[in-house]
Design a protein around this motif. Structure first.
Motif, PDB file in Angstrom:
ATOM      1  N   LEU A  50       7.440  -9.593  10.557  1.00  0.00           N
ATOM      2  CA  LEU A  50       6.279  -9.413   9.563  1.00  0.00           C
ATOM      3  C   LEU A  50       5.775  -7.965   9.478  1.00  0.00           C
ATOM      4  N   GLN A  51       5.755  -7.358  10.715  1.00  0.00           N
ATOM      5  CA  GLN A  51       5.390  -6.026  10.828  1.00  0.00           C
ATOM      6  C   GLN A  51       6.122  -5.274  10.182  1.00  0.00           C
ATOM      7  N   GLU A  55       8.464  -5.798   7.708  1.00  0.00           N
ATOM      8  CA  GLU A  55       8.095  -6.055   6.299  1.00  0.00           C
ATOM      9  C   GLU A  55       6.852  -5.398   5.726  1.00  0.00           C
ATOM     10  N   ALA A  56       5.918  -5.578   6.459  1.00  0.00           N
ATOM     11  CA  ALA A  56       4.691  -4.669   6.007  1.00  0.00           C
ATOM     12  C   ALA A  56       4.985  -3.210   5.679  1.00  0.00           C
ATOM     13  N   GLY A  57       5.668  -2.623   6.656  1.00  0.00           N
ATOM     14  CA  GLY A  57       5.943  -1.289   6.630  1.00  0.00           C
ATOM     15  C   GLY A  57       6.495  -0.960   5.478  1.00  0.00           C
ATOM     16  N   LEU A  58       8.019  -1.821   5.372  1.00  0.00           N
ATOM     17  CA  LEU A  58       8.801  -1.750   4.176  1.00  0.00           C
ATOM     18  C   LEU A  58       8.376  -1.976   2.910  1.00  0.00           C
ATOM     19  N   SER A  59       7.298  -2.895   2.574  1.00  0.00           N
ATOM     20  CA  SER A  59       6.823  -3.211   1.351  1.00  0.00           C
ATOM     21  C   SER A  59       5.886  -1.924   1.103  1.00  0.00           C
ATOM     22  N   LEU A  60       5.535  -1.413   1.861  1.00  0.00           N
ATOM     23  CA  LEU A  60       4.600   0.014   1.412  1.00  0.00           C
ATOM     24  C   LEU A  60       5.284   1.103   1.001  1.00  0.00           C
ATOM     25  N   GLY A  61       6.687   1.019   0.951  1.00  0.00           N
ATOM     26  CA  GLY A  61       7.527   2.061   0.607  1.00  0.00           C
ATOM     27  C   GLY A  61       7.815   2.978   1.827  1.00  0.00           C
ATOM     28  N   LEU A  62       7.518   2.470   3.087  1.00  0.00           N
ATOM     29  CA  LEU A  62       8.079   3.400   4.105  1.00  0.00           C
ATOM     30  C   LEU A  62       9.308   3.197   4.534  1.00  0.00           C
ATOM     31  N   SER A  63      10.289   4.064   4.745  1.00  0.00           N
ATOM     32  CA  SER A  63      11.594   3.976   5.442  1.00  0.00           C
ATOM     33  C   SER A  63      11.454   3.391   6.380  1.00  0.00           C
ATOM     34  N   ARG A  64      12.734   2.850   6.711  1.00  0.00           N
ATOM     35  CA  ARG A  64      13.219   1.963   7.967  1.00  0.00           C
ATOM     36  C   ARG A  64      12.719   2.880   9.055  1.00  0.00           C
ATOM     37  N   LYS A  99      10.639   5.521   9.343  1.00  0.00           N
ATOM     38  CA  LYS A  99       9.302   5.506   9.604  1.00  0.00           C
ATOM     39  C   LYS A  99       8.632   4.324   9.944  1.00  0.00           C
ATOM     40  N   GLY A 111       6.439   4.518  13.399  1.00  0.00           N
ATOM     41  CA  GLY A 111       5.149   4.556  13.236  1.00  0.00           C
ATOM     42  C   GLY A 111       4.405   3.216  13.490  1.00  0.00           C
ATOM     43  N   ILE A 112       5.355   2.100  13.382  1.00  0.00           N
ATOM     44  CA  ILE A 112       4.654   0.693  13.345  1.00  0.00           C
ATOM     45  C   ILE A 112       5.572  -0.045  14.640  1.00  0.00           C
ATOM     46  N   MET A 145      13.368  -6.486  -1.396  1.00  0.00           N
ATOM     47  CA  MET A 145      12.861  -6.831   0.060  1.00  0.00           C
ATOM     48  C   MET A 145      14.165  -7.781   0.430  1.00  0.00           C
ATOM     49  N   TYR A 165      12.908   2.761  -1.484  1.00  0.00           N
ATOM     50  CA  TYR A 165      11.535   3.235  -0.954  1.00  0.00           C
ATOM     51  C   TYR A 165      10.462   3.455  -1.962  1.00  0.00           C
ATOM     52  N   ARG A 211       9.222   0.430  -3.909  1.00  0.00           N
ATOM     53  CA  ARG A 211       8.303  -0.189  -3.161  1.00  0.00           C
ATOM     54  C   ARG A 211       6.904   0.456  -3.199  1.00  0.00           C
ATOM     55  N   LYS A 212       6.902   1.552  -3.504  1.00  0.00           N
ATOM     56  CA  LYS A 212       5.586   2.159  -3.730  1.00  0.00           C
ATOM     57  C   LYS A 212       4.843   1.828  -5.031  1.00  0.00           C
ATOM     58  N   ASN A 220      -0.270  -9.770   8.066  1.00  0.00           N
ATOM     59  CA  ASN A 220       0.402  -8.843   8.942  1.00  0.00           C
ATOM     60  C   ASN A 220      -0.234  -7.396   9.072  1.00  0.00           C
ATOM     61  N   PHE A 223      -2.295   4.702   7.266  1.00  0.00           N
ATOM     62  CA  PHE A 223      -0.989   5.157   7.899  1.00  0.00           C
ATOM     63  C   PHE A 223       0.064   5.422   6.779  1.00  0.00           C
ATOM     64  N   ARG A 226       1.987   8.933   5.716  1.00  0.00           N
ATOM     65  CA  ARG A 226       3.479   9.115   5.835  1.00  0.00           C
ATOM     66  C   ARG A 226       4.206   9.415   4.525  1.00  0.00           C
TER      67      ARG A 226
END
Lengths: 295, 264
Positions: free
Chosen positions: A162-163, A165-174, A176, A180-181, B68, B94, B97-98, B108, B120, B124
């Motif tokens: 889930l963590q 997915e949270a990062g990816l769904s915010l547009g962060l690269s894998r 990052k 970062g997470i 996703m 990416y 998803r922004k 989560n 965060f 980034r």
């Protein structure tokens, strides 16, 4: 026999087995500490070893052990971190990954004396490193890598998907997301893994006898130039560690107080490793609390 | 459960501005065809609910919308966003998803402070200005109706919040990125009724500036908050219409049976 009685018997057997395990540990620790601690003194920890007279200490061996540990971790941690991240985050589930995992398992079950002899032939002889801290550190890296990689991989895998997915769904690269997470969330486990492996490295003897050598030449603790042969920081000098010293004093020691020295040194070794273990728990919990609980 | 025909469909077109459109979307998990021919238009600044029984493909469909599902499934067909097919190999996922952000079923939050949970991803993505970050933290927490509860504890760990607060923080975290579209995958199913009500209230407020697509198991929830509702059944979209039509006068037998509780 009814189910209640069966349960009682099973519980009894399990308790007995646990008591046996704890008992063996307590007996061992107690024996080593009781026979060793009386010989440990400030003088013992701070003076050089004697070859023939009594009254020698373990200053150089203790330092060599610590220095070798630091060098080993410096070499093995980046490698283990990289391969741990690969295995947990990137590796596809296929035959190639299976080969890597099997290779790591085989490497972890290699007897340390074999690792030592291999290090002797390859680094000490072939690469002409001589008996040196560097050769020892590389041999210990071989010995340490599988477990460290495994523990880093497991710490990363313990972070819920889930963590990620949270990062990816915010547009962060894998990448990052991982740095970062996932990595910060896995940090307590990774630290614990490092410290526990440090305990194993610290107590290792067989792999070092043929690589770091069995002699502790006089070094100067005021010479900070790592390229000077007399410097305590020179990684190319032979360095007998505490564990090797215990083995050597016991097998070929000629000093009158060899037994006392090996008992004292064993006690010091055990205490340091215990400190590593307790430190691992403490630090892991502390970092976890820092990261999760309220300030 | 009786068999329903997948050929009998009732899918309306959206008369107003569209936020996102899918054309003949297919999703495969290996050989398993999990979603067939999904063609839907999502209105801008409206809430669209996706309803259906477990395994009907609504979450699968939702997760495909911002790619996703890439790692675990094959998605074919077109997803049109701002005249571009974002289901193309050339698209930077990416970046997608922004613009199209997602909130998940289970809260989560990151194992970081409340403030850092929001800043965060912003940092980034290159936002360094302190005042701007502060503004976004406050603004996004206000839009998620969480500001009053946490404004004095921004440096506390997000994991110390209750489940409902964590979920609103996750919504705030998405909102702070200023996306166009919010995807929510059963965001209230793990929460108690009071937290659920707060989330619903939050979504109604967010509708003013975001297009929202929400998967829900809860038909009352769909009827309370959604403008449009799509009914999914066994990997097919069978009916898509204004929410009031779906719930008062469904055209398809399967929809009628589902909303009156005959299966699912």
């Amino acid at each position: 026999m009814n189910s209640k009685a069966a349960n009682n018997v099973a519980t009894g057997v399990i308790y007995a087995l646990v008591v046996a395990v704890v008992g063996i540990l307590v007996f061992l620790l107690g024996y080593i500490l009781i026979t060793g601690v009386p010989h440990v003194s400030f003088h013992f920890l701070t003076s050089a070893a004697e070859s023939f007279k009594s009254g020698g200490g373990i200053r150089d061996q203790l330092f060599n052990s610590l220095y070798l540990l630091v060098l080993t971790l410096l070499i093995s941690f980046p490698i283990a971190l990289g391969s741990g991240i690969y295995l947990s985050e990137y590796a596809p589930n296929n035959w190639f990954t299976n080969i890597i995992r099997t290779a790591i398992e085989v490497l972890s079950s290699l007897p340390s004396v074999v690792v030592g002899l291999f290090g002797y032939l390859l680094f000490v002889i072939k690469f002409n490193l001589g008996f040196s801290i560097l050769a020892g550190a590389i041999a210990l890296t071989f010995f340490n890598l599988p477990l460290l990689t495994r523990s880093i991989e497991e710490s990363l895998e313990d972070v819920p998907d889930l963590q990620r997915e949270a990062g990816l769904s915010l547009g962060l690269s894998r990448w990052k997301t991982i740095t970062g997470i996932v990595f910060p969330a896995a940090l307590p486990g990774i630290l614990t893994g490092i410290i526990l492996s440090a305990g194993r490295v610290f107590g290792e003897a067989a792999a070092l006898i043929y690589t770091a050598g069995q002699s502790a030449p006089m070094v100067s603790y005021s010479n900070w130039n790592p390229f000077s042969p007399a410097s305590f920081l020179n990684p190319m000098r032979p360095a007998e560690t505490l564990a090797v010293h215990i083995w050597k004093v016991n097998t070929e020691g000629v000093t009158p107080d060899a037994l006392q020295i090996s008992s004292g040194a064993s006690a010091v070794l055990i205490v340091v490793i215990l400190l590593f273990n307790l430190g691992a728990r403490f630090l892991g919990n502390w970092v976890y609390k820092r990261m999760t609980a309220a300030k | 459960m009786q068999d329903y025909s997948f050929d009998e469909k009732h899918i309306v077109h959206i008369p107003t501005e569209k936020a996102l459109t899918t054309e003949d979307l297919q999703v495969y998990y290996g050989k398993n065809h999990a979603m067939t021919d999904a063609s839907l238009e999502f209105p801008r600044y409206r809430i669209t609910a996706l309803i259906g029984a477990s395994g009907s493909g609504k979450s699968t469909y939702l997760r495909s919308l911002n790619r996703m599902n890439d790692a675990i499934a094959t998605v074919e067909g077109k997803i049109i966003y701002r005249d571009t097919d974002i289901n193309s190999k050339k698209i930077n996922v990416y970046e997608v998803r922004k613009h199209i952000s997602m909130v998940f079923q289970r809260p989560n939050p990151f194992a970081k402070s409340i403030r850092e949970n929001i800043t965060f991803a912003l940092k980034r993505n290159g936002i360094k200005d302190k005042a701007e970050l502060e503004y976004r933290v406050e603004n996004s927490l206000k839009s998620a109706a969480l500001w009053d509860e946490v404004k004095d504890d921004l440096d506390k760990s997000a994991l110390a919040l209750s489940g409902g607060q964590q979920q609103r923080l996750c919504i705030a975290r998405c909102v702070a990125m200023k996306p166009d579209i919010l995807l929510l995958d059963e965001p209230a199913s793990a929460l108690d009724p009071i937290s659920t009500a707060k989330i619903e209230e939050t979504l109604k407020q967010l509708r003013k500036s975001y297009s929202i697509i929400i998967v829900t198991h809860n038909m009352q929830q769909a009827s309370r908050i959604a403008d449009y509702t799509a009914f999914f059944h066994m990997g097919h979209v069978l009916e898509y219409d204004k929410t009031e039509n779906i719930f008062t006068n469904p055209e398809i037998k399967a929809t009628e049976d589902y909303i009156s509780g005959n299966f699912g």
